[in-house]
Every structure is written in structure tokens, then in C-alpha cells.
Design a protein around this motif. Structure first.
Motif, mmCIF file in Angstrom:
data_model
loop_
_atom_site.group_PDB
_atom_site.id
_atom_site.type_symbol
_atom_site.label_atom_id
_atom_site.label_comp_id
_atom_site.label_asym_id
_atom_site.label_seq_id
_atom_site.Cartn_x
_atom_site.Cartn_y
_atom_site.Cartn_z
ATOM 1 N N UNK A 20 8.773 -8.289 -47.776
ATOM 2 C CA UNK A 20 8.274 -8.076 -49.107
ATOM 3 C C UNK A 20 8.122 -9.424 -49.978
ATOM 4 N N UNK A 21 7.164 -9.224 -50.610
ATOM 5 C CA UNK A 21 6.826 -10.496 -51.788
ATOM 6 C C UNK A 21 7.585 -10.627 -52.862
ATOM 7 N N UNK A 22 8.856 -10.377 -52.753
ATOM 8 C CA UNK A 22 10.012 -10.449 -53.678
ATOM 9 C C UNK A 22 11.109 -10.918 -53.081
ATOM 10 N N UNK A 23 11.694 -11.747 -53.903
ATOM 11 C CA UNK A 23 12.954 -12.608 -53.294
ATOM 12 C C UNK A 23 14.218 -11.715 -54.089
ATOM 13 N N UNK A 24 14.758 -10.996 -53.034
ATOM 14 C CA UNK A 24 15.892 -9.974 -53.637
ATOM 15 C C UNK A 24 17.178 -10.922 -54.242
ATOM 16 N N UNK A 25 17.753 -10.371 -55.575
ATOM 17 C CA UNK A 25 18.893 -10.971 -55.755
ATOM 18 C C UNK A 25 20.124 -10.112 -55.846
ATOM 19 N N UNK A 26 21.098 -10.094 -57.131
ATOM 20 C CA UNK A 26 21.937 -9.492 -57.054
ATOM 21 C C UNK A 26 21.839 -8.003 -57.004
ATOM 22 N N UNK A 47 18.212 -7.065 -58.335
ATOM 23 C CA UNK A 47 17.421 -7.861 -59.237
ATOM 24 C C UNK A 47 16.495 -8.697 -58.447
ATOM 25 N N UNK A 48 15.412 -8.941 -58.555
ATOM 26 C CA UNK A 48 14.278 -9.849 -57.823
ATOM 27 C C UNK A 48 13.160 -10.604 -58.667
ATOM 28 N N UNK A 49 12.593 -11.402 -58.032
ATOM 29 C CA UNK A 49 11.743 -12.190 -58.814
ATOM 30 C C UNK A 49 10.307 -12.256 -57.728
ATOM 31 N N UNK A 50 9.248 -12.283 -58.340
ATOM 32 C CA UNK A 50 7.862 -12.354 -57.414
ATOM 33 C C UNK A 50 7.975 -14.086 -56.660
ATOM 34 N N UNK A 51 7.531 -13.860 -55.533
ATOM 35 C CA UNK A 51 7.226 -15.037 -54.902
ATOM 36 C C UNK A 51 6.119 -15.701 -55.392
ATOM 37 N N UNK A 57 9.949 -11.377 -63.197
ATOM 38 C CA UNK A 57 11.305 -10.916 -62.913
ATOM 39 C C UNK A 57 11.139 -9.252 -62.952
ATOM 40 N N UNK A 58 11.518 -8.733 -61.684
ATOM 41 C CA UNK A 58 11.500 -7.352 -61.485
ATOM 42 C C UNK A 58 12.888 -6.699 -60.840
ATOM 43 N N UNK A 59 12.594 -5.337 -60.811
ATOM 44 C CA UNK A 59 13.845 -4.591 -60.204
ATOM 45 C C UNK A 59 13.280 -3.956 -58.764
#
Length: 732
Positions: A20-26, A47-51, A57-59
Motif C-alpha cells: 500500500x502507498x503508506x509506510x506503517x509506523x508504530x 501510525x503511518x505516512x504517505x509515500x 501523516x495518517x492512521x
């Protein structure tokens, strides 16, 4: 259309959890697909950010369709997925950015949010004590639930802390749509399996539902069904103000608690056991607006949501009402208000009616609530542009706010973009601008270049010391003493001594007092030699100042410098005994060589014997002369004396007039009239005393050959402490 739909479906179907075009975080919520023994959601929440745009910043809500542990929750996940697609545009509902579905995963991408439970824990007792912020959040949940019930014609069914999220603006958003169904078309299959939800059993449900379960839903009217959400809302509010109660007892809900008095009576009606008497969500909201929800923060929030429909004047009134708010939710200003302020500021072409300056002040007053990234991307470009605007109200606003924002700028930005515009204020005809510009130097002194400080700034400050406004002259000295540490050491002492000394002559008493205090604060920059030669001589006149306050400060500062001089003198080496003896011998020799010229060895005689040969004397009355008192002169000396008597008697008054016009005729002992005559009349044998006298005369320094004529009025100019009344000369 079919081709387009197939293309979209094929694209979505090709996605996997890692593509998916998002980098997953915590991970912030543990779902049923996680390894957590006590999951509190159907979804794993990250928590994630768009590539494509890393600053976005998104969830991400993730559900694994192929995980064996998630098989009995697939129905709930798909229901939430579909209901959010159709209902997420309602006010107060979780703002959805994107939906992604493939064979293995369901993804719901929302704005960046945090679970309410974690936010309340982070705030601890401080957050709980600010019950107005809690009321603001409860109002937002109530409003969202009202829109869902009325405009969405749906029932939520699982309202709790786990279904509420807080976005970056501090707003409480309604999520947890796993049990949401339309009251006109009830999905009994989902409601019948509600007990499978991870958090269902930990929540208190309405008594009628506990007793009759699905039979009640199938037989109740739509209005009665909606009151199920009202009861859950009452339980939710009770739990917010009683966080220490982990397991709520239905029997205790109607007993006194920590609920605010304005809210308690309304919550009691929400928790009534009879659905016919119980408040609906809409009735509770309307009643609360007249009491517990009648808060400035809620009023401002409502107006801001309608801001785009307002005129500029109405917008300013709304923005000015922010001053009435004691506290805002974290992020509310940055994400909710600031974008509107900046948009409104940039839409104005001029500062008509001080609208731009008022907006700028509102922006800069709350920059402490912004993080570094928000300042860099939103505030910094605005400030740099505002410094270029030729408006005094905007400039005053910038200068007064400079101490709080200057640390966010890099040195090159201050030197190249801010400083050239800032120093123009030194030449402004408005005294307020000049004074504000002067004070702003304290904020940038350590960030501008050495050339800008020691050349440009000091030049302007030297000019301000002659300003017509006494307060500016006083502040110039105060400012100079505070930036002295950044000045070039080689010229610092000279500049400070000259400026402080000049201020001591200012007729304005505070300026003189400030100068003395500046001398005190700058004592470390003056060497003992400078203290002796310049500082003490500058402070000394202030000891007799007309103002007693100035005299008191002058005495104290004078003693301070004198102590420094004494301390330095105590460290100087003592003369050796040999040096002392040698200097004593030299002094005695000098005194012994002056004895022959003592007046006691002289007596008065006829002036003709001294002045004969200087010219004819027409006044015979002048008979007094000076001769040596030596009794045993040789015959040669007597012959010389007789020759002198033959000289004509010169007029005494005419001779002193000649002395006034020609210092050579009196100061040159080897004159053309007297000494040649004496030498011509002398014989080789001379007395010992005459020889000594001649030797001393030869040792006396020669007067200059050029005559020094005394003028009626002296043209000598005194240089007092190198003080330049027009500036600080070349002390840079």
C-alpha cells in the motif's frame, strides 16, 4: 464505466499489506489479528505516512482477512468498511482519506488520530482537572452521534472509549462502526452477533436490551431504538469523569459522582431505565447548549467550522474571541485555527483598518503552541514576507514578537532577510518604531554577523544617542551594555567609554543613571589603565550631580572602579633598593646644580649696568638692575661690568612689550646683544662661580627660534575625554 470499474478493482486487488502507498509506523491499537491476549478492537491500528507526500501523516486501520483468528470478525470489519464509506462525511465522524481492499486485507486510511484512552492517560490529572476540555470533547461526540442518528438514520450500537479517537486538532471523532446499522433496514445478523465484539462485554448496555435482546430491537420503534445510543452516551460520559472506576456497576450510575453540576442532571436523564422518559441524543444536545455546553470554546469551534461563509470583518471578530479562551485543546490552534488565519491574512492586499496586523498578532501570540515543523512550513514564510511590507502597525507587531520567534530562524535568514529590513526602523520618523527597533537588537545581536553588529548597528545607536526622545537615549545605553559581550574586543572599551561618558552629560536623569549602571555592568571590559585614564575622569563630575540619585550611584560605581585600580596596583612590583638610591642621587645632583641660580645670591643694582647696550634709554629715571652678589669678581668681570654701564639705558616698558611679541629675546640666554658682549669682554681667566653659572646656562633648553606671539584671545581647544558631540567619532 464497466472498464473503469474493472481497472480500479484490478489495481486494488493487486495490493498487499506491504505494497500500500503508506509506510506503517508504530501500532497504537492491538486488534484481534495481533498477538495481544486482550485485544480491544477488530482492527490493528498504525501510525503511518504517505509515500507520495512524506509530510502527510495518517492512521491506517488494518484487518487481515486470511488470519484464522479473525474469521469470526470478518462480518464486523466489512460492515465498518462499507458504513464509513457512506457516512464519513457527516460532522464529527472520523475523517477518511482512503479505502483499500484486496484479497488479503482491508485498509481504512484516516486522518492522523490517537485512541481516546491513550490521550486521557497522557493528560493524567492535569487533563482531568480541565473539565471544560472534557465537555468540549463530549459535545463533539454528542453532535456526531446526533448526526449519525438523525441525518444518517443509523444506530451506532457500540459507543465507548474504544470507539472514540482524537485527531491532531484535539477534536474527538466518532469511529468503531462495526455495529452501525440503518434503523429503517435493520441488519439483524450483525446485531445478533454483537456479543462477539472484543469490547462488547466490558460495556454497560441498556436494561431493555439486556432483558429482551433482539426481540426488543425487532419490536421497538425507530425512536426507541435510537435511545439505545443515548444510554450508551450516558455511560460513556460517566466513565470520562470517573476514570478510576474500571468496571462500572449499573446500580451506581445514578449516584453522585464527579460529574460537573451543570452536566449531572442531564446525564441522569440519559441513564434513565425507562426508554420513554430517557433523553434522546438530540434532546440531550439541545438541553446541553443552554447549560453545560454553553462554553466559549464550543462557540468558537462552531463559528470556525462556518468560517468560509463569513466576511473578513466577521472572521476578525471570531478570531479575536480566541483571547477569551483560557486554554485550547492540544493542536486545536495549529490544525484548526492557524490555517484559517494564514489564509485570511494572505487574502488581504493592504492593511486596511489594521486587519492584517491584527491577524498577524493573533498568529504570533500562539507560536509557542506549534511544533518546529509547523513553524518552518507555515509561520516562517509568513514572517519573512511581513518584514517586507511597508506598514508601521505590521512592523510593530513583528518587532514585539521577535524574541519569541527569532530562535526558529537560521543565522543566514536573519542576516540576509530580516536584518536589512529591520534596520530601516532606526531612521523612521515615528519614535515608537525607532524604540521598538532598538529593543529588537537584543534578540538578534548574537545571530547577526560581526560586521553588521560593529559597523551598522553601532552606527545607528550612536545616532540614537542624540535622539530627541529621552527614553530612546536611555534605552540606547541599556541596549549597548547588554550587547557589549558580542562586540569586537579590540574596539569595545573605547566605544563603551565614549558612549557612557556622553550619556553622563545627558540632561535626562534616567539616562545618566543608566550610564552609571552600564559602567558597573561593563567593568570587566575596561583594563586598569583605561579605568584610570578615562573611566574615573568621566564618573568624577557625576559625584557633584544635581540629582541625589545620580550622586549616590556615581559614588558607588566610582568606588567600584577605584577598588579595581587598587587591586591592580597591589600586584605591581616594588622598586629595588639600588634603583631607589640611584634615583635619590640623581635628584640631589639636579638640586645642587640649581643652587647658583638661587635668588638669595642676587641683589638689585642700577638697571643701566644690566640693560646698557640694549638701546638708548630716554627715561633716565630707571636706575634699578639685577647683578650677581659675588664680591670677589676678577678684573675681567669688572671690565665687563663697566662695558655694560656704557650701554644706553633702554626703556623698561618698551622692553616687556618686546618680550610679549618675541619670546626669543627673553628665553634665549645666548642672545645677540648680551652674551656676545659678555664673551667679548671676558678674559681667559674666569672665577669659579662664573664658570658654574655659564655651565648651567648652557644646560637650559633653547627656546624656539620662531617667535610665539600672544593673541588677544586664546584659540586653544580642550579635548575632554575624546568626547565627540556629533557621534562616537572613529571608535568603531
Amino acid at each position: 464505466m464497466n472498464f473503469l470499474a474493472k481497472t480500479i478493482n484490478s489495481t486494488i486487488g493487486s495490493l498487499t499489506g506491504s505494497s500500500i502507498p503508506y509506510d506503517l509506523g508504530e501500532r497504537v491499537v492491538n486488534g484481534v489479528c495481533s498477538d495481544s491476549p486482550e485485544p480491544n478492537s477488530v482492527w490493528n491500528v498504525y501510525e503511518a505516512t504517505s509515500r507520495k507526500e512524506p509530510r502527510v501523516r495518517v492512521t491506517v486501520f488494518e484487518f487481515d482477512l486470511k488470519n484464522p483468528r479473525a474469521s469470526k470478525y470478518v462480518l464486523f470489519a466489512r460492515n465498518a468498511f462499507m458504513k464509513l464509506k457512506s457516512l464519513s462525511l457527516l460532522p464529527g465522524i472520523l475523517n477518511i482519506v482512503d479505502f483499500i481492499e484486496n484479497e488479503s486485507f482491508l485498509y481504512i486510511i484516516s486522518e492522523r488520530v490517537k485512541p481516546l484512552g491513550s490521550v486521557l492517560k497522557m493528560g493524567s490529572s492535569d487533563y482531568m482537572s480541565q473539565y471544560e476540555l472534557l465537555l468540549f470533547g463530549i459535545y463533539q461526540v454528542t453532535e456526531a452521534l446526533k448526526y449519525l442518528n438523525k441525518e444518517g438514520s443509523s444506530i451506532h450500537g457500540s459507543l465507548s472509549k474504544n470507539s472514540i479517537f482524537v485527531n491532531e486538532a484535539g477534536e474527538w471523532k466518532l469511529g468503531g462502526f462495526e455495529l452501525v446499522v440503518n434503523i429503517q433496514d435493520l441488519d439483524t445478523e450483525i446485531l445478533s452477533r454483537a456479543f462477539d465484539l472484543p469490547t462488547y462485554l466490558s460495556t454497560i448496555h441498556p436494561p431493555e436490551l439486556n432483558e429482551q435482546r433482539l426481540n426488543y430491537i425487532s419490536s421497538a420503534s425507530p425512536a426507541q431504538i435510537l435511545k439505545l445510543d443515548a444510554y450508551l452516551l450516558g455511560v460513556f460520559i460517566y466513565g470520562i469523569f470517573n476514570p478510576e472506576v474500571r468496571s462500572l456497576d449499573p446500580a451506581k450510575l445514578n449516584k453522585p459522582s464527579k460529574l460537573p453540576r451543570s452536566l449531572a442532571s442531564h446525564v441522569k436523564k440519559l441513564l434513565h431505565i425507562s426508554p420513554s422518559i430517557r433523553y434522546s441524543v438530540e434532546a440531550f444536545l439541545n438541553a446541553g447548549m443552554q447549560s453545560c455546553f454553553n462554553l466559549p470554546l464550543i462557540g468558537v469551534s462552531k463559528h470556525i467550522s462556518e468560517l468560509r461563509l463569513k466576511s473578513t470583518v466577521e472572521k476578525l471578530e471570531i478570531f479575536n474571541s480566541l483571547d477569551e479562551l483560557e486554554q485550547l485543546p492540544d493542536g486545536f490552534f495549529e490544525y484548526k485555527i492557524l490555517p484559517e488565519l494564514i489564509t485570511t491574512f494572505q487574502s488581504l492586499s493592504t492593511n486596511q483598518d489594521s486587519q492584517q496586523s491584527a491577524l498577524l498578532l493573533l498568529i504570533l501570540k500562539r507560536v509557542d503552541q506549534l511544533d518546529k515543523e509547523a513553524f518552518q512550513h507555515q509561520i516562517k514564510p509568513l514572517v519573512l514576507r511581513a518584514f517586507e511590507l511597508p506598514d508601521r502597525a505590521i512592523r510593530i507587531t513583528l518587532l514585539s514578537s521577535l524574541p519569541t520567534i527569532i530562535d526558529h530562524f537560521a543565522p543566514y535568514e536573519i542576516q540576509d532577510k530580516i536584518f536589512p529590513n529591520l534596520v530601516q526602523g532606526f531612521n523612521d520618523t515615528n519614535s515608537s518604531i525607532r524604540e521598538a527597533t532598538l529593543k529588537s537588537v537584543l534578540s538578534i545581536a548574537d545571530k547577526i554577523s560581526a560586521r553588521q553588529l560593529n559597523n551598522d548597528v553601532l552606527k545607528y545607536m550612536a545616532k540614537l544617542q542624540n535622539d530627541s526622545t529621552p527614553e530612546i537615549r536611555t534605552n540606547t545605553i541599556i541596549c549597548l551594555s547588554k550587547i557589549a559581550t558580542y562586540m569586537t574586543p579590540s574596539s569595545r572599551a573605547a566605544v563603551l567609554a565614549t558612549a557612557y561618558s556622553k550619556a553622563l552629560k545627558d540632561p535626562f536623569v534616567p539616562s545618566r543613571v543608566s550610564s552609571l549602571l552600564a559602567f558597573e555592568n561593563s567593568i570587566e571590559y575596561f583594563t586598569p589603565e583605561v579605568c584610570c585614564s578615562k573611566v574615573l575622569s568621566a564618573i568624577a563630575p557625576a559625584l557633584l550631580d544635581k540629582s541625589s540619585k545620580v550622586r549616590t550611584e556615581a559614588q558607588r560605581v566610582f568606588d567600584l572602579y577605584f577598588s579595581k585600580i587598587n587591586e591592580a596596583a597591589n600586584h605591581l612590583p616594588l622598586d629595588s633598593e639600588e634603583t631607589v638610591n640611584l634615583e635619590s642621587e640623581n635628584s640631589e645632583n639636579i638640586l645642587s646644580r640649581l643652587n647658583p641660580l638661587s635668588l638669595s645670591s642676587m641683589k638689585l643694582k642700577n638697571t643701566q649696568s644690566l640693560l646698557s647696550g640694549l638701546g638708548s634709554n630716554t627715561h633716565s629715571g630707571s636706575t634699578v638692575s639685577l647683578t650677581m652678589k659675588q664680591e670677589n669678581f676678577s678684573s675681567e668681570s669688572l671690565n665687563a661690568d663697566r662695558s655694560l654701564r656704557n650701554l644706553s639705558n633702554a626703556n623698561v616698558e618698551d622692553s616687556w612689550n618686546e618680550v610679549g611679541n618675541d619670546w626669543d629675546s627673553t628665553s634665549d640666554y645666548q642672545s645677540k646683544s648680551l652674551l656676545p658682549h659678555l664673551e667679548a669682554s671676558q678674559k681667559p681667566q674666569e672665577s669659579e662661580q662664573l664658570k658654574a653659572t655659564r655651565q648651567i646656562i648652557k644646560g637650559i633648553p633653547q627656546a624656539p627660534k620662531r617667535s610665539l606671539k600672544l593673541q588677544p584671545k586664546s584659540k586653544l581647544k580642550l579635548d575632554l575625554l575624546d568626547d565627540d558631540v556629533d557621534g562616537w567619532e572613529n571608535e568603531w
